[in-house]
Scaffold this active site. Structure first.
Site, PDB file in Angstrom:
ATOM      1  N   LYS A  84      -7.943   0.823  -2.874  1.00  0.00           N
ATOM      2  CA  LYS A  84      -6.619   1.416  -2.716  1.00  0.00           C
ATOM      3  C   LYS A  84      -6.522   2.729  -3.492  1.00  0.00           C
ATOM      4  O   LYS A  84      -7.025   2.832  -4.619  1.00  0.00           O
ATOM      5  CB  LYS A  84      -5.568   0.411  -3.193  1.00  0.00           C
ATOM      6  CG  LYS A  84      -4.122   0.807  -2.970  1.00  0.00           C
ATOM      7  CD  LYS A  84      -3.210  -0.342  -3.394  1.00  0.00           C
ATOM      8  CE  LYS A  84      -1.750   0.024  -3.363  1.00  0.00           C
ATOM      9  NZ  LYS A  84      -0.894  -1.107  -3.814  1.00  0.00           N
ATOM     10  N   SER A 159       2.997  -2.161  -1.123  1.00  0.00           N
ATOM     11  CA  SER A 159       2.412  -0.841  -1.052  1.00  0.00           C
ATOM     12  C   SER A 159       0.966  -0.837  -0.563  1.00  0.00           C
ATOM     13  O   SER A 159       0.420   0.221  -0.253  1.00  0.00           O
ATOM     14  CB  SER A 159       2.487  -0.183  -2.436  1.00  0.00           C
ATOM     15  OG  SER A 159       1.694  -0.853  -3.394  1.00  0.00           O
ATOM     16  N   SER A 183       3.350  -6.019  -3.837  1.00  0.00           N
ATOM     17  CA  SER A 183       2.536  -5.110  -3.026  1.00  0.00           C
ATOM     18  C   SER A 183       1.224  -5.672  -2.519  1.00  0.00           C
ATOM     19  O   SER A 183       0.550  -5.029  -1.708  1.00  0.00           O
ATOM     20  CB  SER A 183       2.268  -3.817  -3.804  1.00  0.00           C
ATOM     21  OG  SER A 183       3.468  -3.110  -4.002  1.00  0.00           O
TER      22      SER A 183
END
Length: 472
Positions: A84, A159, A183
């Site tokens: 990520k 997220s 997230s």
């Protein structure tokens, strides 16, 4: 940006080196010599290219063949994956989903990146996230949103939306995710995946979190199978184990243990779950009872100010980013942060004097959480208060007051675990929305109870295997 509304299912499953393997199965095939790590990396990169123009999940690509000349050690040796884009990976820029600065190549791997790499994975690049991970939808003011592979007109969650979209579409078996308010679990729920937020301190802590008065962020993965998430945690523990937590080891399936599970459908802050979500939770209750577990209603009595306090804390994080942003890039300009980030910061500036009280109350949340667990092993809730929204519903272009109202009506269950530091897992419910979108249900436990969470997740997966996007 796309000017028309898309409604399509997108996946990359096909007859190549990856096949329909999860990460555990693919690593085993590589170890047996049935496929080569370089071949797997090339085919995964081709899968990513095939879906990327419709999902927009990738921030940075790496030339895969040069990173996969042969399998090394580790449980996931040769398994392709992504990191990520809020986590440093040597040589790649870390952009945090923000247009407020020009990211620079990282000089070293972040501690979690090293822990993740110790499992043997082959990193193919970095996935997109909303700006600084503040939003539960991976959308932007002036760029394409990350789209849900089950229905490209819908959100992939946030997220860790880019990671979830790639895994759900079959481009890679697992991908890095992290969770500061839901997230990992939110995009897992949106995309029909398994997403476990570990206990605070179960995996290595990133440097930024250690500097905060309350560390709410945990790293992990999103996966298509429970065994992949179990194997990740076991591999992470091989690299580093927190001596303050009970050892986990490799959990390989459901146990014979019968659990006492509490459940609640409406959130402690008064948000009511929508009918499809309620039905998914009640269907899970019925399944647990059929499997021999005891299930009963439970109350979680949070301080009435919990939601406002958590929002204030997020506002403080946005404020701190605005103050320290030049450490990310010399051209950082807080005025170029998106509407959600700016609104959070401006709200915090109006109420910053509340910070000491906010922190005291948030830290006391563990007392209410512990009280709810008396006599129980786990608590079952929705992941989200309503089903996956359309693209645009949670866009940072929505006026701030409206956007926050929508977020609070959606993200009503996950933040408690971040504040208390307890583990929590999202698993796909057996039911889906009327138009076929996944719905997630969530189990939460006491600190260090990941084994129990994996136990019940394995049991549900074995009883009714999770829906597969390639069968739609």
């Amino acid at each position: 940006m796309t000017t028309f509304e898309e409604r399509a299912t997108v996946h990359a499953f096909r007859d190549d080196a990856l096949g329909e393997h999860d990460a555990v199965g693919l690593a085993a095939a590589i170890r047996r010599g049935e496929v080569g790590a370089a071949e797997v990396a090339r085919d995964a990169a081709a899968r990513v290219r095939e879906v990327e123009d419709r999902l927009h999940a990738v921030q940075v690509h790496i030339d895969a063949p040069s990173y996969a000349t042969g399998p090394g050690g580790g449980a996931f040796a040769g398994v392709p994956t992504f990191v990520k884009d809020n986590t440093d990976y040597l040589g790649l820029p870390t952009g945090h989903g923000s247009a407020a600065f020009t990211p620079r190549p990282a000089r070293r791997h972040a501690p979690f990146a090293r822990q993740f790499l110790s499992s043997g994975v082959t990193v193919l690049g970095k996935t997109r996230l909303p700006e600084f991970g503040f939003s539960p939808a991976t959308e932007y003011e002036a760029a394409e949103p990350v789209r849900n592979p089950w229905n490209t007109g819908c959100s992939a969650g946030g997220s860790s939306g880019g990671s979830a979209a790639l895994v759900a579409a079959g481009a890679v078996p697992i991908a890095h995710a992290n969770d500061g308010g839901g997230s990992i679990r939110i995009p897992a729920a949106c995309c029909g995946l398994v997403g476990l937020k570990p206990t605070r301190g179960r995996v290595v802590t990133n440097a930024q979190s250690r500097q905060l008065p309350l560390d709410i962020v945990s790293d992990g993965i999103v996966s298509r199978s429970v065994r992949d998430t179990a194997a990740f945690l076991a591999a992470a523990e091989t690299h580093w184990r927190n001596p303050k937590l009970p050892p986990l080891g490799l959990v390989e399936g459901p146990s014979e243990r019968r659990l006492r599970v509490g459940f609640l459908i409406d959130s402690p802050n008064g948000v009511h779950a929508d009918p499809a979500t309620r039905a998914a939770v009640m269907d899970t209750v019925a399944t647990l009872e059929r499997l021999g577990h005891t299930v009963e209603p439970v109350e979680l009595r949070l301080d009435p100010r919990f939601t406002d306090d958590f929002l204030t804390y997020w506002g403080m994080l946005s404020f701190l980013i605005g103050v320290t942003g030049r450490t990310l890039g010399p051209d950082f300009d807080r005025h170029r942060m998106d509407g959600l980030s700016r609104g959070l910061r401006e709200d915090y500036l109006k109420s910053w004097r509340r910070t000491p009280g906010v922190l005291r109350r948030l830290k006391r949340t563990r007392e209410a959480y512990a009280a709810a667990f008396r006599g129980l092993d786990l608590v079952l809730t929705p992941v989200l208060a309503h089903t996956t929204p359309r693209i645009g519903h949670l866009s940072p272009t929505v006026p701030y007051a409206t956007l926050v109202e929508r977020i609070l009506a959606y993200v009503a269950f996950t933040p408690v675990n971040n504040v208390v530091g307890t583990p929590s897992i999202s698993v796909p419910a057996a039911s889906a929305t009327e138009d076929g979108l996944p719905i997630g249900v969530m189990f939460s436990g006491r600190p260090g109870s990941e084994r129990t969470l994996l136990d019940v997740a394995f049991a549900l997966e074995a009883d009714r295997p999770f829906r597969r996007i390639q069968d739609v």
